[in-house]
Design a protein around this motif. Structure first.
Motif, PDB file in Angstrom:
ATOM      1  N   LEU A  87       5.607   2.513  -3.142  1.00 25.65           N
ATOM      2  CA  LEU A  87       4.182   1.731  -1.995  1.00 25.65           C
ATOM      3  C   LEU A  87       2.879   1.250  -3.217  1.00 25.65           C
ATOM      4  CD1 LEU A  87       3.398   0.148   0.475  1.00 25.65           C
ATOM      5  CD2 LEU A  87       3.100   2.218   1.685  1.00 25.65           C
ATOM      6  N   LEU A  88       2.433   0.264  -3.857  1.00 21.01           N
ATOM      7  CA  LEU A  88       1.349  -0.039  -4.244  1.00 21.01           C
ATOM      8  C   LEU A  88       0.393  -0.551  -3.752  1.00 21.01           C
ATOM      9  CD1 LEU A  88       0.772  -0.632  -7.495  1.00 21.01           C
ATOM     10  CD2 LEU A  88       1.293  -2.671  -7.626  1.00 21.01           C
ATOM     11  N   HIS A  89      -0.770   0.388  -3.510  1.00 27.22           N
ATOM     12  CA  HIS A  89      -2.281  -0.191  -3.057  1.00 27.22           C
ATOM     13  C   HIS A  89      -3.138  -0.479  -4.061  1.00 27.22           C
ATOM     14  CE1 HIS A  89      -3.490   3.418  -2.543  1.00 27.22           C
ATOM     15  NE2 HIS A  89      -2.387   3.649  -2.472  1.00 27.22           N
ATOM     16  N   ASP A  90      -3.986  -1.415  -3.224  1.00 22.63           N
ATOM     17  CA  ASP A  90      -5.337  -1.975  -3.706  1.00 22.63           C
ATOM     18  C   ASP A  90      -6.411  -0.018  -3.720  1.00 22.63           C
ATOM     19  OD1 ASP A  90      -5.959  -2.322  -1.516  1.00 22.63           O
ATOM     20  OD2 ASP A  90      -6.598  -4.479  -2.357  1.00 22.63           O
ATOM     21  N   GLY A  91      -6.054   0.288  -2.709  1.00 17.82           N
ATOM     22  CA  GLY A  91      -7.324   1.393  -2.871  1.00 17.82           C
ATOM     23  C   GLY A  91      -8.393   1.324  -1.702  1.00 17.82           C
ATOM     24  N   VAL A 120       3.457   6.545  -3.630  1.00 19.62           N
ATOM     25  CA  VAL A 120       2.920   5.580  -3.189  1.00 19.62           C
ATOM     26  C   VAL A 120       1.312   5.604  -4.219  1.00 19.62           C
ATOM     27  CG1 VAL A 120       0.836   5.310  -1.678  1.00 19.62           C
ATOM     28  CG2 VAL A 120       3.163   6.279  -0.505  1.00 19.62           C
ATOM     29  N   ARG A 121       1.142   4.840  -4.600  1.00 21.70           N
ATOM     30  CA  ARG A 121       0.100   4.366  -6.162  1.00 21.70           C
ATOM     31  C   ARG A 121      -0.370   3.598  -6.065  1.00 21.70           C
ATOM     32  NH1 ARG A 121       5.070   6.892  -9.238  1.00 21.70           N
ATOM     33  NH2 ARG A 121       4.441   9.165  -9.514  1.00 21.70           N
ATOM     34  N   THR A 122      -1.804   3.404  -6.194  1.00 19.51           N
ATOM     35  CA  THR A 122      -3.208   2.833  -7.131  1.00 19.51           C
ATOM     36  C   THR A 122      -2.175   1.379  -8.143  1.00 19.51           C
ATOM     37  OG1 THR A 122      -4.583   3.556  -8.237  1.00 19.51           O
ATOM     38  CG2 THR A 122      -4.779   3.560  -5.449  1.00 19.51           C
ATOM     39  N   PRO A 123      -2.657   0.952  -8.729  1.00 20.47           N
ATOM     40  CA  PRO A 123      -2.034   0.587 -10.415  1.00 20.47           C
ATOM     41  C   PRO A 123      -2.309   1.314 -10.896  1.00 20.47           C
ATOM     42  CG  PRO A 123      -2.951  -1.663  -8.749  1.00 20.47           C
ATOM     43  CD  PRO A 123      -2.775  -0.141  -8.187  1.00 20.47           C
ATOM     44  N   ALA A 124      -3.696   1.831 -10.828  1.00 21.60           N
ATOM     45  CA  ALA A 124      -4.316   2.939 -11.946  1.00 21.60           C
ATOM     46  C   ALA A 124      -3.518   3.677 -11.758  1.00 21.60           C
ATOM     47  CB  ALA A 124      -6.184   3.103 -11.856  1.00 21.60           C
ATOM     48  N   GLU A 125      -2.586   4.387 -10.702  1.00 19.45           N
ATOM     49  CA  GLU A 125      -2.308   5.669 -10.568  1.00 19.45           C
ATOM     50  C   GLU A 125      -1.289   5.623 -11.499  1.00 19.45           C
ATOM     51  OE1 GLU A 125      -3.993   7.160  -6.104  1.00 19.45           O
ATOM     52  OE2 GLU A 125      -2.880   6.249  -6.438  1.00 19.45           O
ATOM     53  N   ALA A 126      -0.542   4.372 -10.906  1.00 17.19           N
ATOM     54  CA  ALA A 126       0.803   4.231 -11.840  1.00 17.19           C
ATOM     55  C   ALA A 126       0.452   4.334 -13.166  1.00 17.19           C
ATOM     56  CB  ALA A 126       1.121   3.281 -11.465  1.00 17.19           C
ATOM     57  N   VAL A 136       8.949   7.296 -15.715  1.00 18.57           N
ATOM     58  CA  VAL A 136       8.478   7.137 -14.449  1.00 18.57           C
ATOM     59  C   VAL A 136       7.544   5.818 -16.038  1.00 18.57           C
ATOM     60  CG1 VAL A 136       5.728   6.059 -13.526  1.00 18.57           C
ATOM     61  CG2 VAL A 136       7.020   8.285 -13.723  1.00 18.57           C
ATOM     62  N   GLN A 137       7.607   4.801 -16.970  1.00 16.37           N
ATOM     63  CA  GLN A 137       7.389   4.176 -17.591  1.00 16.37           C
ATOM     64  C   GLN A 137       8.483   2.977 -17.783  1.00 16.37           C
ATOM     65  OE1 GLN A 137       5.226   4.837 -21.589  1.00 16.37           O
ATOM     66  NE2 GLN A 137       4.127   3.102 -20.978  1.00 16.37           N
ATOM     67  N   LEU A 138       9.420   3.912 -17.813  1.00 17.12           N
ATOM     68  CA  LEU A 138      10.928   2.892 -18.181  1.00 17.12           C
ATOM     69  C   LEU A 138      11.292   2.504 -16.872  1.00 17.12           C
ATOM     70  CD1 LEU A 138      12.756   5.413 -20.268  1.00 17.12           C
ATOM     71  CD2 LEU A 138      11.757   3.571 -21.087  1.00 17.12           C
ATOM     72  N   GLY A 139      10.953   3.339 -16.307  1.00 14.95           N
ATOM     73  CA  GLY A 139      11.349   2.404 -14.545  1.00 14.95           C
ATOM     74  C   GLY A 139      10.180   1.518 -14.208  1.00 14.95           C
ATOM     75  N   LEU A 140       9.213   1.472 -14.818  1.00 14.39           N
ATOM     76  CA  LEU A 140       8.179   0.416 -14.034  1.00 14.39           C
ATOM     77  C   LEU A 140       8.227  -1.094 -14.837  1.00 14.39           C
ATOM     78  CD1 LEU A 140       4.603   2.530 -14.057  1.00 14.39           C
ATOM     79  CD2 LEU A 140       6.695   0.994 -11.807  1.00 14.39           C
ATOM     80  N   LEU A 141       9.096  -0.517 -16.082  1.00 15.42           N
ATOM     81  CA  LEU A 141       9.029  -2.006 -16.776  1.00 15.42           C
ATOM     82  C   LEU A 141       9.951  -2.750 -15.776  1.00 15.42           C
ATOM     83  CD1 LEU A 141       9.719  -0.341 -20.549  1.00 15.42           C
ATOM     84  CD2 LEU A 141       7.784  -2.066 -19.813  1.00 15.42           C
ATOM     85  N   ASP A 142      11.012  -2.520 -15.506  1.00 13.07           N
ATOM     86  CA  ASP A 142      11.758  -3.354 -14.092  1.00 13.07           C
ATOM     87  C   ASP A 142      10.742  -3.299 -12.843  1.00 13.07           C
ATOM     88  OD1 ASP A 142      14.084  -3.986 -16.845  1.00 13.07           O
ATOM     89  OD2 ASP A 142      14.245  -1.845 -16.025  1.00 13.07           O
ATOM     90  N   ALA A 143       9.865  -3.364 -12.711  1.00 10.88           N
ATOM     91  CA  ALA A 143       8.855  -3.729 -11.543  1.00 10.88           C
ATOM     92  C   ALA A 143       8.934  -4.905 -11.029  1.00 10.88           C
ATOM     93  CB  ALA A 143       7.550  -3.680 -11.626  1.00 10.88           C
ATOM     94  N   ARG A 144       9.350  -5.389  -9.782  1.00 11.27           N
ATOM     95  CA  ARG A 144       9.381  -6.533  -8.948  1.00 11.27           C
ATOM     96  C   ARG A 144       9.335  -6.248  -7.840  1.00 11.27           C
ATOM     97  NH1 ARG A 144      14.163  -7.869  -5.902  1.00 11.27           N
ATOM     98  NH2 ARG A 144      14.674  -6.077  -6.549  1.00 11.27           N
ATOM     99  N   PRO A 145       8.380  -7.378  -7.228  1.00 10.06           N
ATOM    100  CA  PRO A 145       7.885  -7.044  -6.046  1.00 10.06           C
ATOM    101  C   PRO A 145       8.611  -7.455  -4.996  1.00 10.06           C
ATOM    102  CG  PRO A 145       7.230  -9.393  -7.174  1.00 10.06           C
ATOM    103  CD  PRO A 145       8.173  -8.554  -8.141  1.00 10.06           C
ATOM    104  N   VAL A 146       8.860  -7.259  -3.933  1.00  7.46           N
ATOM    105  CA  VAL A 146      10.130  -6.731  -2.762  1.00  7.46           C
ATOM    106  C   VAL A 146       9.359  -7.977  -1.461  1.00  7.46           C
ATOM    107  CG1 VAL A 146      11.762  -5.632  -1.274  1.00  7.46           C
ATOM    108  CG2 VAL A 146      11.154  -5.384  -3.441  1.00  7.46           C
ATOM    109  N   ALA A 147       7.328  -7.349  -1.083  1.00  9.46           N
ATOM    110  CA  ALA A 147       7.237  -7.878   0.117  1.00  9.46           C
ATOM    111  C   ALA A 147       5.654  -7.770  -0.590  1.00  9.46           C
ATOM    112  CB  ALA A 147       7.150  -7.017   1.183  1.00  9.46           C
ATOM    113  N   GLY A 148       4.836  -7.892   0.442  1.00  4.89           N
ATOM    114  CA  GLY A 148       3.185  -7.840   0.504  1.00  4.89           C
ATOM    115  C   GLY A 148       2.349  -9.135  -0.820  1.00  4.89           C
TER     116      GLY A 148
END
Length: 816
Positions: A87-91, A120-126, A136-148
């Motif tokens: 869950l990504l948010h801009d803070g 649940v993280r902001t982009p900076a926290e992620a 965590v970094q390996l998982g985020l390499l395959d990040a794909r938006p689902v909603a929002g």
């Protein structure tokens, strides 16, 4: 129903609609593999999108996005896969509203019983977490938006990829170490009888690591066959999830037939062979890619210094000649600029031999070039090609990597067409560590260390490579292998005599170990049969080395100092026969001083007398004597039921019987008469390392003989508590009479699933058949026991054929 239609239905029906649509999708036989995984991801996207959109409206949270990461991000959802969500948010949202939004997404997932990995993280926290945690970094390499907020998710993915590429010199070595540690812990998928499709080396984790390397822009994996290999592994995992109903990645024995049926394959062997092929492709791509990564990173660190030293000029890599047409360049074996594979049929084997001898890898480009353009070898091969093959096989451990590189492009099958039958063929015996093809190469590696012991190292190495080649054909693999080896040896260019020797070695590669552990070596017929089969002392010498190499390459349970001592004793006796020395007729051996002492004590007391002695042989390389087992000596008055009673007591005390010898002797009494005594000499090993006291064994033996210790009941209790694999059914026992096994006794051979008290039950059956056991020889490999019993009638004569057959039948019935 299309993916869009399924998504629409899930949005309208909510969680229950999603669950129903998901179940229908998983039950569709017409849609499997990548289409089903894509449809499942799309279905889940639609449901989560609806959840998130509604929750965001209700909580008033803006500037947020739901992002799929890891396997879900790649769209590789298996039936029981976790949902990896961020869950990504801009803070900008307050903590309470953000928590409410998360709860409205997470809880419906949990309510459906789906596994969820969430954060649940902001982009900076992620980005900061990714910088601290490689996984965590390996998982985020395959990040794909689902909603929002799609822009928020896209910005994170761009930043993560940029960080990954900028940090590649530090992160890639860490990833390499992570992969190596996992491989050490989980083993190689392509050789495991119950492989973990995800974690084992060559599995899905490694395939994902290759994607991460490609994303770094440092190197790229070989693409030939890699996507297909990944598909095979994912399909197998899907079928495993559907078959078991669990989120498991381990392909257990009891589930392999069901998984094979789910995939439309013939049987479990077809499944394993397909999985092994895929894992081998991933493993080879992994080796090649990491080699390229390390080369590039090394060059990046060295290049600035070289440029400074050379005044800014571009350095030219060294090319060191290794063989005709073969050079080393930048740590790999490549072709010389003047090499012409299309005109030099021996170049492939010459390059392979040079690589193995130098301990260097073959360049991937070299292997591909040779596979596509090398001129085929004439049949029979020229002498140079045969010599290069022997050089390759004799290089030791370095042979394995070179051989696998050639196999990856189908070169081995072109050189040796019968190799296709054993390629990636599983062995359903837990004693074996490797697939058939890798076992053959490993045997050659072991044989390379024994070449100083034989006069013809070339014959030993080629026989080691071919000894199990018959396992790709029905029937006795030694018999089939003899025919195939004869053809292959002739193809390789050996003359008629050498072809005959290789064929003999393949045909009888199990002769020494089986005879030494299952037959009475004091029986002249045993030794003469071995000498007759082998024919010459030089072949016996080769067979001795091949036996050791084969056993060492099989696994730790197949060879021991004790087995080595038995084989060496048999070889010494057979060599004497081949040298023309007369074989003495069997005579009752005189008791040793220790046996005589025990016999006199048993005669005096009328009770069993026991002694335990550790046996050692010549000192090993470190100077310490090596144990060959523990000898248990028993002397007691001759009476019925001794064998089953003694065997039962040993089983109760968790002692494994490796060999047993039973002899009746007559000793004079104080009154001048003679009394019959039984001398039993057992070689035993403790199941858990510690031996019981002889006094305890004696007490239980006395109780067993007088009937106060119910061995059968005690063993039944043990057997009831013995762990068994669910769904694994052992083959039925087989009891046979060995034809011409001995001139002084009838040899009854028992093959059965090893279990506590097996020897006790066999002894009982023989006792009830009114035969005398002259000696017994027990051999256990993994879960299989092969025991041989030399039996006679009451007068000490071999049994007539019809009675021997009846005795064998009674023993088999008792074990069944």
């Amino acid at each position: 129903m299309t993916s869009t239609e399924v998504t629409t239905e899930s949005e309208e029906s909510g969680p229950s609609g999603y669950a129903a649509a998901r179940l229908r999708l998983l039950q569709e036989k017409a849609r499997s593999g990548p289409p089903r995984r894509a449809a499942l991801a799309a279905l889940t996207d639609g449901w989560l999108n609806a959840l998130f959109t509604t929750a965001a409206e209700e909580t008033g949270v803006g500037g947020a996005a739901l992002v799929a990461v890891g396997g879900y991000g790649r769209g590789e959802l298996s039936p029981r896969s976790d949902l990896d969500l961020l869950l990504l948010h801009d803070g900008s949202a307050d903590a309470a509203a953000l928590a409410a939004l998360a709860d409205r997404v997470w809880y419906p997932v949990w309510d459906l019983g789906l596994a969820l990995d969430h954060s649940v993280r902001t982009p900076a926290e992620a980005r900061r977490t990714a910088g601290e945690d490689l996984k965590v970094q390996l998982g985020l390499l395959d990040a794909r938006p689902v909603a929002g907020d799609l822009g928020l998710a896209a910005g994170l993915r761009t930043a993560i990829l940029a960080d990954w590429r900028n940090q590649a010199p530090k992160r890639l070595p860490a990833l390499d170490e992570l992969c190596r540690e996992r491989a050490e812990r989980m083993g190689e998928l392509q050789f495991l009888l119950e492989p973990d499709l995800k974690e084992a080396r060559g599995g899905l984790r490694d395939a994902t690591a290759l994607r991460a390397i490609a994303a770094s822009w440092v190197a790229d994996a070989p693409r030939e066959g890699l996507s297909e290999a990944r598909r095979v592994l994912l399909d197998a995992r899907d079928a495993l999830h559907l078959t078991t109903g669990r989120a498991t990645d381990r392909l257990a024995l009891q589930e392999q037939d069901q998984v094979a049926a789910e995939l439309g394959l013939l049987d479990a062997d077809a499944l394993l062979r397909q999985v092994y092929e895929a894992a081998r492709t991933v493993s080879y791509a992994t080796d090649v890619t990491w080699r390229e990564v390390n080369r590039v990173l090394r060059a990046r660190s060295v290049r600035p210094r070289l440029r400074a030293m050379l005044g800014g000029g571009k350095p030219v890599p060294d090319r060191t000649p290794l063989a005709d047409g073969v050079v080393e360049a930048d740590g790999e074996v490549v072709l010389a600029r003047t090499a012409r594979p299309e005109k030099d049929p021996v170049l492939t084997l010459r390059a392979a031999a040079a690589a193995a001898e130098s301990g260097l890898p073959l360049s991937r480009h070299l292997v591909r070039h040779l596979a596509s353009s090398a001129r085929p070898l004439p049949v029979p091969w020229p002498a140079e090609a045969r010599e290069e093959l022997v050089t390759l096989l004799g290089a030791g451990e370095a042979t394995v990597g070179v051989w696998e590189a050639l196999e990856s492009e189908g070169i081995i099958t072109r050189l040796l067409p019968d190799w296709e039958r054993v390629h990636c063929r599983p062995q359903r015996n837990p004693v074996h560590t490797w697939t058939v093809d890798r076992h053959l190469v490993e045997t050659a590696v072991r044989a390379a260390t024994l070449t100083r012991r034989v006069g013809r190292p070339d014959l030993l190495l080629v026989a080691a490579l071919l000894h199990d080649i018959g396992k790709g054909w029905p029937g006795d693999h030694s018999v089939a292998g003899e025919v195939i080896a004869r053809d292959m040896a002739a193809r390789i260019g050996f003359d008629r005599h050498d072809v005959g020797v290789i064929a003999t070695l393949v045909r009888h590669h199990l002769l020494l170990i089986e005879t030494a552990t299952r037959r009475d070596l004091d029986d002249p017929a045993t030794v003469r049969s071995v000498a007759t089969a082998v024919g010459t002392t030089s072949t016996l010498e080769l067979l001795h080395a091949l036996t050791e190499a084969d056993a060492l390459a099989t696994g730790p349970a197949a060879w021991s100092t004790w087995r080595a001592s038995l084989v060496s004793d048999l070889v010494r006796r057979a060599a004497a026969v081949l040298a023309g020395e007369a074989t003495p007729e069997p005579e009752p051996a005189a008791p040793s001083a220790e046996q005589e002492r025990l016999a006199i004590e048993a005669l005096r007391t009328g009770e069993p007398v026991l002694a335990l002695h550790a046996q050692t042989e010549a000192p090993s390389e470190d100077g310490a004597p090596e144990p060959v087992g523990v000898e248990l000596l028993i002397a007691l008055p001759d009476r019925p039921g001794v064998l089953p009673a003694a065997a039962g007591v040993l089983a109760l005390h968790r002692l494994t019987v490796r060999a047993a010898d039973l002899r009746a002797v007559e000793l004079p009494t104080e009154l001048g008469d003679s009394a019959g005594l039984l001398l039993l000499s057992w070689r035993v090993a403790a199941e858990y390392g510690s031996l019981p006291q002889a006094a305890r064994l004696r007490t239980d033996l006395v109780r067993a003989l007088d009937g106060s210790l119910d061995i059968r009941a005690r063993l039944a209790e043990r057997e009831a508590a013995y762990p068994r694999r669910r769904g694994v059914k052992a083959p039925p026992p087989r009891v046979t009479v060995a034809a011409a096994g001995s001139q002084v006794a009838t040899v009854i051979e028992v093959r059965a699933q090893d279990a506590p008290g097996l020897l006790h039950r066999i002894g009982q059956a023989l006792e009830q058949s009114s035969v005398r056991v002259r000696s017994a020889h027990a051999s256990t490999l993994g879960a299989n026991a092969v025991d041989a019993f030399y039996v006679t009638d009451a007068d000490g004569n071999p049994l007539p054929d019809d009675r021997a057959a009846r005795v064998a039948g009674e023993v088999e019935k008792a074990l069944g």
